[in-house]
Design a protein around this motif. Structure first.
Motif, PDB file in Angstrom:
ATOM      1  N   VAL A  76       0.835  -1.197   0.000  1.00 46.09           N
ATOM      2  CA  VAL A  76       0.000   0.000   0.000  1.00 46.09           C
ATOM      3  C   VAL A  76       0.875   1.253   0.000  1.00 46.09           C
ATOM      4  CG1 VAL A  76      -1.751   1.314   1.260  1.00 46.09           C
ATOM      5  CG2 VAL A  76      -1.950  -1.170   1.098  1.00 46.09           C
ATOM      6  N   THR A  77       1.965   1.221   0.746  1.00 48.20           N
ATOM      7  CA  THR A  77       2.900   2.352   0.757  1.00 48.20           C
ATOM      8  C   THR A  77       3.416   2.640  -0.646  1.00 48.20           C
ATOM      9  OG1 THR A  77       3.602   1.820   3.019  1.00 48.20           O
ATOM     10  CG2 THR A  77       5.070   3.209   1.727  1.00 48.20           C
ATOM     11  N   ALA A  78       3.697   1.587  -1.392  1.00 47.10           N
ATOM     12  CA  ALA A  78       4.226   1.746  -2.750  1.00 47.10           C
ATOM     13  C   ALA A  78       3.209   2.368  -3.699  1.00 47.10           C
ATOM     14  CB  ALA A  78       4.686   0.397  -3.292  1.00 47.10           C
ATOM     15  N   THR A  79       1.912   2.310  -3.365  1.00 48.91           N
ATOM     16  CA  THR A  79       0.901   2.918  -4.228  1.00 48.91           C
ATOM     17  C   THR A  79       0.877   4.436  -4.089  1.00 48.91           C
ATOM     18  OG1 THR A  79      -0.944   2.890  -2.633  1.00 48.91           O
ATOM     19  CG2 THR A  79      -0.551   0.870  -3.928  1.00 48.91           C
ATOM     20  N   GLY A  80       1.450   4.954  -3.010  1.00 47.43           N
ATOM     21  CA  GLY A  80       1.416   6.391  -2.776  1.00 47.43           C
ATOM     22  C   GLY A  80       0.082   6.902  -2.282  1.00 47.43           C
ATOM     23  N   ARG A  81      -0.800   5.992  -1.876  1.00 45.24           N
ATOM     24  CA  ARG A  81      -2.131   6.370  -1.406  1.00 45.24           C
ATOM     25  C   ARG A  81      -2.141   6.464   0.118  1.00 45.24           C
ATOM     26  NH1 ARG A  81      -5.940   6.847  -5.949  1.00 45.24           N
ATOM     27  NH2 ARG A  81      -4.611   6.209  -7.679  1.00 45.24           N
ATOM     28  N   ARG A  82      -2.904   7.393   0.636  1.00 45.65           N
ATOM     29  CA  ARG A  82      -3.080   7.520   2.079  1.00 45.65           C
ATOM     30  C   ARG A  82      -4.165   6.553   2.521  1.00 45.65           C
ATOM     31  NH1 ARG A  82      -1.883  11.196   6.144  1.00 45.65           N
ATOM     32  NH2 ARG A  82      -3.475  11.515   7.747  1.00 45.65           N
ATOM     33  N   LEU A 142      -5.451   3.665   5.994  1.00 42.97           N
ATOM     34  CA  LEU A 142      -5.226   2.971   7.258  1.00 42.97           C
ATOM     35  C   LEU A 142      -5.240   1.478   6.956  1.00 42.97           C
ATOM     36  CD1 LEU A 142      -4.894   3.675  10.287  1.00 42.97           C
ATOM     37  CD2 LEU A 142      -7.345   3.182  10.543  1.00 42.97           C
ATOM     38  N   VAL A 143      -4.165   0.796   7.332  1.00 39.48           N
ATOM     39  CA  VAL A 143      -4.029  -0.639   7.069  1.00 39.48           C
ATOM     40  C   VAL A 143      -4.205  -1.367   8.392  1.00 39.48           C
ATOM     41  CG1 VAL A 143      -2.575  -2.440   6.074  1.00 39.48           C
ATOM     42  CG2 VAL A 143      -2.423  -0.093   5.199  1.00 39.48           C
ATOM     43  N   VAL A 144      -5.163  -2.281   8.423  1.00 40.65           N
ATOM     44  CA  VAL A 144      -5.577  -2.897   9.684  1.00 40.65           C
ATOM     45  C   VAL A 144      -5.505  -4.416   9.580  1.00 40.65           C
ATOM     46  CG1 VAL A 144      -7.381  -3.004  11.439  1.00 40.65           C
ATOM     47  CG2 VAL A 144      -7.223  -0.988   9.940  1.00 40.65           C
ATOM     48  N   PRO A 145      -4.763  -5.081  10.486  1.00 44.91           N
ATOM     49  CA  PRO A 145      -4.801  -6.553  10.497  1.00 44.91           C
ATOM     50  C   PRO A 145      -6.163  -7.021  10.993  1.00 44.91           C
ATOM     51  CG  PRO A 145      -3.540  -5.734  12.375  1.00 44.91           C
ATOM     52  CD  PRO A 145      -3.892  -4.540  11.545  1.00 44.91           C
ATOM     53  N   VAL A 146      -6.765  -7.941  10.258  1.00 46.42           N
ATOM     54  CA  VAL A 146      -8.085  -8.449  10.631  1.00 46.42           C
ATOM     55  C   VAL A 146      -7.931  -9.798  11.318  1.00 46.42           C
ATOM     56  CG1 VAL A 146     -10.358  -9.127   9.767  1.00 46.42           C
ATOM     57  CG2 VAL A 146      -9.186  -7.162   8.765  1.00 46.42           C
ATOM     58  N   VAL A 147      -7.431 -10.775  10.592  1.00 43.02           N
ATOM     59  CA  VAL A 147      -7.010 -12.068  11.130  1.00 43.02           C
ATOM     60  C   VAL A 147      -5.764 -12.453  10.341  1.00 43.02           C
ATOM     61  CG1 VAL A 147      -9.335 -12.805  11.848  1.00 43.02           C
ATOM     62  CG2 VAL A 147      -8.544 -13.316   9.545  1.00 43.02           C
ATOM     63  N   ASP A 148      -5.200 -13.629  10.631  1.00 36.15           N
ATOM     64  CA  ASP A 148      -3.992 -14.050   9.919  1.00 36.15           C
ATOM     65  C   ASP A 148      -4.212 -14.015   8.410  1.00 36.15           C
ATOM     66  OD1 ASP A 148      -2.756 -14.420  12.309  1.00 36.15           O
ATOM     67  OD2 ASP A 148      -2.945 -16.604  12.327  1.00 36.15           O
ATOM     68  N   ASP A 149      -3.314 -13.287   7.715  1.00 34.46           N
ATOM     69  CA  ASP A 149      -3.334 -13.205   6.252  1.00 34.46           C
ATOM     70  C   ASP A 149      -4.642 -12.654   5.688  1.00 34.46           C
ATOM     71  OD1 ASP A 149      -0.751 -14.159   6.177  1.00 34.46           O
ATOM     72  OD2 ASP A 149      -1.357 -16.241   5.889  1.00 34.46           O
ATOM     73  N   ARG A 150      -5.310 -11.825   6.470  1.00 31.20           N
ATOM     74  CA  ARG A 150      -6.471 -11.074   5.996  1.00 31.20           C
ATOM     75  C   ARG A 150      -6.317  -9.658   6.542  1.00 31.20           C
ATOM     76  NH1 ARG A 150      -6.412 -15.263   3.947  1.00 31.20           N
ATOM     77  NH2 ARG A 150      -8.111 -16.711   3.476  1.00 31.20           N
ATOM     78  N   VAL A 151      -6.209  -8.701   5.640  1.00 29.32           N
ATOM     79  CA  VAL A 151      -5.880  -7.332   6.024  1.00 29.32           C
ATOM     80  C   VAL A 151      -6.875  -6.367   5.399  1.00 29.32           C
ATOM     81  CG1 VAL A 151      -4.087  -5.541   5.944  1.00 29.32           C
ATOM     82  CG2 VAL A 151      -3.440  -7.957   6.143  1.00 29.32           C
ATOM     83  N   ALA A 152      -7.375  -5.430   6.202  1.00 29.20           N
ATOM     84  CA  ALA A 152      -8.255  -4.376   5.714  1.00 29.20           C
ATOM     85  C   ALA A 152      -7.434  -3.156   5.337  1.00 29.20           C
ATOM     86  CB  ALA A 152      -9.283  -4.009   6.764  1.00 29.20           C
ATOM     87  N   VAL A 153      -7.784  -2.548   4.222  1.00 34.77           N
ATOM     88  CA  VAL A 153      -7.198  -1.274   3.814  1.00 34.77           C
ATOM     89  C   VAL A 153      -8.352  -0.287   3.718  1.00 34.77           C
ATOM     90  CG1 VAL A 153      -5.888  -0.027   2.068  1.00 34.77           C
ATOM     91  CG2 VAL A 153      -5.378  -2.445   2.522  1.00 34.77           C
ATOM     92  N   ILE A 154      -8.260   0.790   4.511  1.00 32.28           N
ATOM     93  CA  ILE A 154      -9.300   1.813   4.525  1.00 32.28           C
ATOM     94  C   ILE A 154      -8.709   3.058   3.871  1.00 32.28           C
ATOM     95  CG2 ILE A 154     -10.953   3.079   5.948  1.00 32.28           C
ATOM     96  CD1 ILE A 154     -10.403   1.031   8.195  1.00 32.28           C
ATOM     97  N   PRO A 155      -8.973   3.277   2.595  1.00 34.69           N
ATOM     98  CA  PRO A 155      -8.328   4.381   1.869  1.00 34.69           C
ATOM     99  C   PRO A 155      -8.998   5.725   2.153  1.00 34.69           C
ATOM    100  CG  PRO A 155      -9.694   3.116   0.380  1.00 34.69           C
ATOM    101  CD  PRO A 155      -9.812   2.456   1.716  1.00 34.69           C
ATOM    102  N   ARG A 156      -8.189   6.750   2.135  1.00 34.44           N
ATOM    103  CA  ARG A 156      -8.725   8.096   2.329  1.00 34.44           C
ATOM    104  C   ARG A 156      -9.585   8.497   1.144  1.00 34.44           C
ATOM    105  NH1 ARG A 156      -5.160  13.684   3.108  1.00 34.44           N
ATOM    106  NH2 ARG A 156      -6.937  15.057   3.592  1.00 34.44           N
ATOM    107  N   GLU A 157     -10.694   9.153   1.432  1.00 36.09           N
ATOM    108  CA  GLU A 157     -11.590   9.617   0.383  1.00 36.09           C
ATOM    109  C   GLU A 157     -10.946  10.769  -0.395  1.00 36.09           C
ATOM    110  OE1 GLU A 157     -13.832   7.759   3.667  1.00 36.09           O
ATOM    111  OE2 GLU A 157     -12.461   9.490   3.601  1.00 36.09           O
ATOM    112  N   GLY A 158     -11.278  10.830  -1.666  1.00 34.53           N
ATOM    113  CA  GLY A 158     -10.784  11.908  -2.511  1.00 34.53           C
ATOM    114  C   GLY A 158     -11.916  12.796  -2.970  1.00 34.53           C
ATOM    115  N   ALA A 159     -11.951  13.063  -4.268  1.00 33.20           N
ATOM    116  CA  ALA A 159     -12.980  13.925  -4.832  1.00 33.20           C
ATOM    117  C   ALA A 159     -14.370  13.355  -4.583  1.00 33.20           C
ATOM    118  CB  ALA A 159     -12.748  14.090  -6.333  1.00 33.20           C
TER     119      ALA A 159
END
Length: 204
Positions: free
Chosen positions: A21-27, A29-46
């Motif tokens: 996600v860091t490599a995408t350049g997007r802001r 919040l990356v949240v561990p959910v369970v093992d090998d399942r991760v939530a990405v909550i992206p910042r809203e734009g336009a």
């Protein structure tokens, strides 16, 4: 006014997802959910909407893993897309009637349109599109319960708002829904103590 938000579920290891996600350049919040399942909550734009496809494409390709994007709009409809290795492979809409657009033609007549195509008179679609449990199975924890996933995709519980149905879909995959059913603008980082905030190529 109903509830609207956009989230991403990545079936990969947490640290790897943070780096991707860091490599995408997007802001986001990356949240561990369970093992090998991760939530990405992206910042809203336009227009208060977060772009999901660039994250799903870049992260899925980088990690060679399945990615599920979810968008709830105004408590009316859930839309999900499944990506494998960065390629879109499946689309789900909880109720097609909710995404029909009406436009005025050159004769002043209002007509329905879906995905850019004008619909024949009297043939308005309704019900779900892509309610295929197998498409969601790669995101389940443990052995997927296909009948339960299908019931959630078809809103078998009846009159539920879209965010409630979306939570039910996540629960049918045996995933805690909290980090997968909230928008960036509505969440504080301390709500998820193990989360990492990714911002413009940096983390903190």
């Amino acid at each position: 006014m109903g509830t609207s938000y956009e989230t991403v579920l990545v079936a990969a290891e947490f640290t790897a997802v943070v780096e991707a996600v860091t490599a995408t350049g997007r802001r986001a919040l990356v949240v561990p959910v369970v093992d090998d399942r991760v939530a990405v909550i992206p910042r809203e734009g336009a227009f208060g909407v977060a772009e999901l496809r660039p994250i799903a494409t870049l992260v899925g390709k980088r990690l060679a893993c399945p990615v599920l994007t979810s968008a709830v709009f105004d408590s009316d409809v859930v839309q999900c897309c499944v990506f494998h290795d960065g390629v879109l492979t499946h689309r789900y809409v909880s109720d097609l009637a909710m995404i029909v657009e009406w436009f005025e033609d050159d004769d002043g007549e209002f007509k329905p349109r879906l995905d850019g195509k004008v619909l024949p008179p009297g043939q308005l679609p309704e019900g779900p599109l892509g309610d295929d449990a197998a498409a969601f199975a790669p995101f389940a924890v443990g052995a997927p319960h296909l009948d339960g996933i299908t019931a959630a995709l078809r809103n078998a519980d009846g009159d539920r708002f879209a965010e409630g149905q979306h939570a039910g879909i996540m629960e049918s995959l045996k995933l805690p829904p909290d980090a997968l059913t909230v928008g960036f603008r509505h969440v504080r980082q301390d709500r998820f103590p193990s989360a990492v905030l990714v911002s413009a190529g940096a983390t903190r």
